[in-house]
Motif scaffolding. Structure first.
Motif, PDB file in Angstrom:
ATOM      1  N   PHE A 104       0.832  -1.200   0.000  1.00  0.00           N
ATOM      2  CA  PHE A 104       0.000   0.000   0.000  1.00  0.00           C
ATOM      3  C   PHE A 104       0.874   1.260   0.000  1.00  0.00           C
ATOM      4  O   PHE A 104       0.641   2.193  -0.775  1.00  0.00           O
ATOM      5  N   ILE A 105       1.891   1.280   0.856  1.00  0.00           N
ATOM      6  CA  ILE A 105       2.774   2.444   0.947  1.00  0.00           C
ATOM      7  C   ILE A 105       3.515   2.650  -0.377  1.00  0.00           C
ATOM      8  O   ILE A 105       3.659   3.785  -0.864  1.00  0.00           O
ATOM      9  N   ILE A 106       3.973   1.572  -0.975  1.00  0.00           N
ATOM     10  CA  ILE A 106       4.658   1.657  -2.267  1.00  0.00           C
ATOM     11  C   ILE A 106       3.719   2.240  -3.325  1.00  0.00           C
ATOM     12  O   ILE A 106       4.108   3.099  -4.128  1.00  0.00           O
ATOM     13  N   LEU A 107       2.471   1.772  -3.316  1.00  0.00           N
ATOM     14  CA  LEU A 107       1.502   2.260  -4.302  1.00  0.00           C
ATOM     15  C   LEU A 107       1.147   3.723  -4.082  1.00  0.00           C
ATOM     16  O   LEU A 107       0.896   4.455  -5.052  1.00  0.00           O
ATOM     17  N   VAL A 108       1.113   4.182  -2.834  1.00  0.00           N
ATOM     18  CA  VAL A 108       0.863   5.604  -2.570  1.00  0.00           C
ATOM     19  C   VAL A 108       1.950   6.436  -3.236  1.00  0.00           C
ATOM     20  O   VAL A 108       1.664   7.451  -3.902  1.00  0.00           O
ATOM     21  N   ALA A 109       3.209   6.014  -3.085  1.00  0.00           N
ATOM     22  CA  ALA A 109       4.313   6.740  -3.727  1.00  0.00           C
ATOM     23  C   ALA A 109       4.160   6.723  -5.241  1.00  0.00           C
ATOM     24  O   ALA A 109       4.377   7.754  -5.906  1.00  0.00           O
ATOM     25  N   MET A 110       3.792   5.574  -5.796  1.00  0.00           N
ATOM     26  CA  MET A 110       3.644   5.480  -7.247  1.00  0.00           C
ATOM     27  C   MET A 110       2.543   6.405  -7.755  1.00  0.00           C
ATOM     28  O   MET A 110       2.729   7.134  -8.737  1.00  0.00           O
ATOM     29  N   TYR A 111       1.401   6.390  -7.086  1.00  0.00           N
ATOM     30  CA  TYR A 111       0.283   7.197  -7.561  1.00  0.00           C
ATOM     31  C   TYR A 111       0.517   8.686  -7.344  1.00  0.00           C
ATOM     32  O   TYR A 111       0.025   9.505  -8.120  1.00  0.00           O
ATOM     33  N   TYR A 112       1.269   9.068  -6.310  1.00  0.00           N
ATOM     34  CA  TYR A 112       1.613  10.479  -6.172  1.00  0.00           C
ATOM     35  C   TYR A 112       2.459  10.931  -7.353  1.00  0.00           C
ATOM     36  O   TYR A 112       2.167  11.949  -8.003  1.00  0.00           O
ATOM     37  N   GLY A 113       3.528  10.195  -7.646  1.00  0.00           N
ATOM     38  CA  GLY A 113       4.373  10.551  -8.765  1.00  0.00           C
ATOM     39  C   GLY A 113       3.623  10.548 -10.074  1.00  0.00           C
ATOM     40  O   GLY A 113       3.800  11.446 -10.919  1.00  0.00           O
ATOM     41  N   MET A 114       2.742   9.569 -10.253  1.00  0.00           N
ATOM     42  CA  MET A 114       2.017   9.437 -11.514  1.00  0.00           C
ATOM     43  C   MET A 114       0.956  10.519 -11.677  1.00  0.00           C
ATOM     44  O   MET A 114       0.859  11.152 -12.741  1.00  0.00           O
ATOM     45  N   ILE A 115       0.150  10.765 -10.662  1.00  0.00           N
ATOM     46  CA  ILE A 115      -0.946  11.725 -10.788  1.00  0.00           C
ATOM     47  C   ILE A 115      -0.411  13.148 -10.918  1.00  0.00           C
ATOM     48  O   ILE A 115      -0.973  13.969 -11.650  1.00  0.00           O
ATOM     49  N   PHE A 116       0.698  13.457 -10.242  1.00  0.00           N
ATOM     50  CA  PHE A 116       1.326  14.759 -10.461  1.00  0.00           C
ATOM     51  C   PHE A 116       1.746  14.907 -11.926  1.00  0.00           C
ATOM     52  O   PHE A 116       1.529  15.949 -12.558  1.00  0.00           O
ATOM     53  N   SER A 117       2.360  13.862 -12.465  1.00  0.00           N
ATOM     54  CA  SER A 117       2.832  13.899 -13.851  1.00  0.00           C
ATOM     55  C   SER A 117       1.671  13.998 -14.823  1.00  0.00           C
ATOM     56  O   SER A 117       1.694  14.779 -15.790  1.00  0.00           O
ATOM     57  N   ILE A 118       0.639  13.206 -14.587  1.00  0.00           N
ATOM     58  CA  ILE A 118      -0.543  13.230 -15.449  1.00  0.00           C
ATOM     59  C   ILE A 118      -1.225  14.597 -15.371  1.00  0.00           C
ATOM     60  O   ILE A 118      -1.710  15.125 -16.377  1.00  0.00           O
ATOM     61  N   GLY A 119      -1.253  15.187 -14.174  1.00  0.00           N
ATOM     62  CA  GLY A 119      -1.849  16.516 -14.023  1.00  0.00           C
ATOM     63  C   GLY A 119      -1.148  17.547 -14.878  1.00  0.00           C
ATOM     64  O   GLY A 119      -1.793  18.406 -15.494  1.00  0.00           O
ATOM     65  N   GLU A 120       0.187  17.474 -14.929  1.00  0.00           N
ATOM     66  CA  GLU A 120       0.939  18.414 -15.765  1.00  0.00           C
ATOM     67  C   GLU A 120       0.615  18.216 -17.238  1.00  0.00           C
ATOM     68  O   GLU A 120       0.367  19.191 -17.971  1.00  0.00           O
ATOM     69  N   TRP A 159      -5.972  -1.892  -6.399  1.00  0.00           N
ATOM     70  CA  TRP A 159      -7.427  -1.705  -6.378  1.00  0.00           C
ATOM     71  C   TRP A 159      -7.863  -0.579  -5.457  1.00  0.00           C
ATOM     72  O   TRP A 159      -8.989  -0.102  -5.541  1.00  0.00           O
ATOM     73  N   PHE A 160      -6.961  -0.137  -4.558  1.00  0.00           N
ATOM     74  CA  PHE A 160      -7.272   1.039  -3.731  1.00  0.00           C
ATOM     75  C   PHE A 160      -7.237   2.332  -4.550  1.00  0.00           C
ATOM     76  O   PHE A 160      -7.754   3.357  -4.094  1.00  0.00           O
ATOM     77  N   PHE A 161      -6.606   2.297  -5.737  1.00  0.00           N
ATOM     78  CA  PHE A 161      -6.421   3.527  -6.517  1.00  0.00           C
ATOM     79  C   PHE A 161      -6.726   3.375  -8.002  1.00  0.00           C
ATOM     80  O   PHE A 161      -6.796   4.390  -8.716  1.00  0.00           O
ATOM     81  N   LEU A 162      -6.903   2.163  -8.475  1.00  0.00           N
ATOM     82  CA  LEU A 162      -7.060   1.914  -9.911  1.00  0.00           C
ATOM     83  C   LEU A 162      -8.269   2.658 -10.478  1.00  0.00           C
ATOM     84  O   LEU A 162      -9.398   2.469 -10.024  1.00  0.00           O
ATOM     85  N   GLY A 163      -8.030   3.521 -11.444  1.00  0.00           N
ATOM     86  CA  GLY A 163      -9.092   4.286 -12.086  1.00  0.00           C
ATOM     87  C   GLY A 163      -8.969   5.779 -11.882  1.00  0.00           C
ATOM     88  O   GLY A 163      -9.520   6.557 -12.660  1.00  0.00           O
ATOM     89  N   ILE A 164      -8.213   6.212 -10.868  1.00  0.00           N
ATOM     90  CA  ILE A 164      -8.087   7.645 -10.602  1.00  0.00           C
ATOM     91  C   ILE A 164      -7.410   8.357 -11.774  1.00  0.00           C
ATOM     92  O   ILE A 164      -7.621   9.547 -12.014  1.00  0.00           O
ATOM     93  N   GLU A 165      -6.628   7.599 -12.536  1.00  0.00           N
ATOM     94  CA  GLU A 165      -5.904   8.196 -13.660  1.00  0.00           C
ATOM     95  C   GLU A 165      -6.806   8.546 -14.835  1.00  0.00           C
ATOM     96  O   GLU A 165      -6.333   9.099 -15.841  1.00  0.00           O
ATOM     97  N   GLU A 166      -8.106   8.275 -14.737  1.00  0.00           N
ATOM     98  CA  GLU A 166      -9.018   8.578 -15.837  1.00  0.00           C
ATOM     99  C   GLU A 166      -9.366  10.067 -15.951  1.00  0.00           C
ATOM    100  O   GLU A 166      -9.954  10.492 -16.943  1.00  0.00           O
ATOM    101  N   LEU A 167      -9.009  10.874 -14.961  1.00  0.00           N
ATOM    102  CA  LEU A 167      -9.444  12.270 -14.939  1.00  0.00           C
ATOM    103  C   LEU A 167      -9.169  13.045 -16.240  1.00  0.00           C
ATOM    104  O   LEU A 167     -10.029  13.809 -16.690  1.00  0.00           O
ATOM    105  N   PRO A 168      -7.996  12.901 -16.873  1.00  0.00           N
ATOM    106  CA  PRO A 168      -7.776  13.659 -18.116  1.00  0.00           C
ATOM    107  C   PRO A 168      -8.782  13.348 -19.217  1.00  0.00           C
ATOM    108  O   PRO A 168      -8.971  14.170 -20.126  1.00  0.00           O
ATOM    109  N   LEU A 169      -9.456  12.205 -19.142  1.00  0.00           N
ATOM    110  CA  LEU A 169     -10.450  11.860 -20.152  1.00  0.00           C
ATOM    111  C   LEU A 169     -11.673  12.773 -20.084  1.00  0.00           C
ATOM    112  O   LEU A 169     -12.478  12.801 -21.015  1.00  0.00           O
TER     113      LEU A 169
END
Length: 518
Positions: free
Chosen positions: A70-86, A234-244
């Motif tokens: 879970f902790i590893i995935l939090v780090a991954m999604y922070y890095g990813m969602i920041f990047s996707i936001g840009e 599965w705690f975060f899968l799908g949040i990356e859809e926002l740019p759509l």
């Protein structure tokens, strides 16, 4: 604009053909969402993962291993969602992952990445429909005394949510906000009950007997953490859809990064509550094999007497994600179709300005997959859980591939288009993208090392062969100057349909006169 059929132009290894009169008018989306509508969409897409699916990681790695995952995935999604936001703020159009990769790696990279998201979202929708049908049938059997075949429930759910998503973007966003709030409330109620009823036990977190030489914290050792990572997703899968949702947001440049930040924080809190309290109520060993862990947690606190009502609570979470993920595959298929990578009819929108054709076709594909799943289960009664896992793993595999390629795209775009306008910049920058790449690669390796995931890999390989052959032989020669393609071809100077309309580069590419805001 007016063009002759022979006005096609070869650019960047692909052939572009004129959109023609009325092309984009038949493919129009309506701006309906503010920051909270986007927040609701992101949370709704993910929240069912708190109700079930995540827990199987505990069977692989124990509670301690799952907590590390879970902790590893939090780090991954922070890095990813920041990047996707840009990238989303710089490219405020519907393409999302396909658009990012198209600009960074050309048409082939755009297709491979966009197709990974199609696979992810269509498969995830099918999984949610599968479990929602089971919950719904159990509820009607208990409360109303009737039951229906699973395929009937699948049709009902697909039709109902196609209708909801096709009814208008504003309705979809309002529904997402409501079901997200209800789902969060259910988790908070469970958390309060677990704490104040005395049902939670710290010792229950460590009740898996450790293997020889291992500890209660990591009962099966360190390596199984790799196998737990896909389930922690599965705690975060799908949040990356926002740019759509960019072309349906009032202010995508401002609101998509902010909505991603607040949604991520919301999901971290709900995920930690469920991980600790659900496991502490029913025990790590039982949690690791539970088909409906949150429901089992409610039952452990209040007994089986209210099982049907409790199942209704769980169904709310599933339906929230069904809405959010169906929105995602509809817009993903819409954007790839509008640009010509998929058959163009998939991007048609109706009077409600929603991609109803893509929604319907994606549902048909998911329904056929579920029928195959049902047949496999009937032919081999021991294959039910295995077949279900195949669909789950297809969804996660598609997500991991899309994550990897999007982060690679982020790094390439920083270097390839250094002067492109970036209204929002990732606070973690390139190091954040690298962190997400490394963790995504770890999950990828976990898939390869675990033989359970082999059928999913084979299924995805078959899909990709069909898509790549079709693109190479046919669709590559019929691309359209959609906003995603214009951004890539112009080096970042075109591609904002809110500011400049559609087909802005027609004159440059085809030498044709463009009608303003066509």
């Amino acid at each position: 604009m007016s063009d002759s059929p022979g006005a096609a132009r070869k650019v960047a290894g692909a052939t572009y053909t004129p959109a023609g009169d009325g092309y984009f008018e038949k493919r129009t989306l309506k701006r309906s969402a503010g920051i909270w509508g986007l927040w609701g969409l992101a949370v709704a897409a993910v929240i069912s993962g708190d109700f079930s699916g995540w827990n199987f990681g505990i069977a692989f790695a124990g509670f301690g291993g799952m907590l590390i995952a879970f902790i590893i995935l939090v780090a991954m999604y922070y890095g990813m969602i920041f990047s996707i936001g840009e990238m989303a703020a710089a490219m405020p159009h519907t393409g999302g992952a396909y658009s990012f990769a198209r600009s960074a790696m050309g048409p082939w990279g755009g297709l491979v990445t966009g197709a990974a998201e199609t696979i992810e979202y269509v498969a995830t929708t099918a999984v949610i429909v599968f479990f929602s049908a089971s919950y719904a049938d159990a509820i009607t059997a208990e409360l109303l005394g009737f039951s229906m075949p699973a395929w009937v429930w699948w049709i009902i759910l697909y039709v109902a949510f196609i209708a909801l998503n096709a009814a208008g973007a504003s309705i979809s966003f309002r529904f997402a906000i409501v079901v997200s709030i209800i789902s969060i409330a259910i988790i908070l109620v469970f958390s309060a009950m677990a704490i104040f009823s005395g049902a939670f036990s710290w010792a229950a977190l460590w009740d898996i007997a450790p293997d020889p030489g291992q500890t209660e914290f990591l009962p099966h050792g360190v390596l199984p953490i790799l196998f737990a990572l896909p389930f922690a997703m599965w705690f975060f899968l799908g949040i990356e859809e926002l740019p759509l949702a960019a072309e349906e947001s009032h202010n995508p440049v401002r609101d998509i990064p902010k909505a991603g930040f607040w949604a991520r924080g919301t999901l971290i809190v709900t995920g930690l509550l469920v991980l600790f309290l659900n496991t502490g109520v029913i025990g790590a060993e039982a949690t690791g094999v539970a088909g409906e862990p949150l429901l089992d947690g409610f039952r452990a606190i209040v007994g089986d007497g209210a099982a049907a009502v409790l199942a209704l609570f769980a169904l709310v979470g599933l339906l929230a994600s069904l809405q959010g993920i169906m929105f995602a595959y509809g817009r993903n298929m819409y954007s790839l179709s509008r640009a010509g990578y998929y058959p163009r009819f998939l991007s048609l929108t109706g009077k409600r300005q929603t991609p109803w054709v893509a929604l319907t076709v994606g549902a048909a594909i998911g329904f056929v997959a579920l029928l195959v799943l049902d047949i496999v289960t009937q032919l081999n009664e021991d294959a039910g859980s295995v077949a279900g896992a195949i669909v789950l793993n297809i969804a996660v595999w598609g997500a991991v591939v899309a994550y990897l390629l999007q982060m690679v795209s982020f790094i390439i775009l920083r270097r390839k288009y250094p002067n492109a306008e970036r209204p929002y910049r990732s606070p973690w920058g390139i190091p954040g993208a690298v962190i997400a790449i490394v963790i995504s690669a770890l999950i990828f390796v976990g898939f390869l090392l675990n033989p359970t995931f082999l059928p999913a890999i084979i299924a995805i390989a078959v899909v990709y062969v069909v898509l790549l052959v079709g693109f190479g032989l046919f669709f590559r020669h019929r691309l359209i100057l959609s906003p995603e393609e214009e951004y890539a071809l112009s080096g970042g100077s075109h591609g904002d349909p809110q500011a400049e309309g559609y087909d802005a580069m027609a004159g440059e590419v085809f030498g044709a006169k463009r009608e303003p805001n066509a």
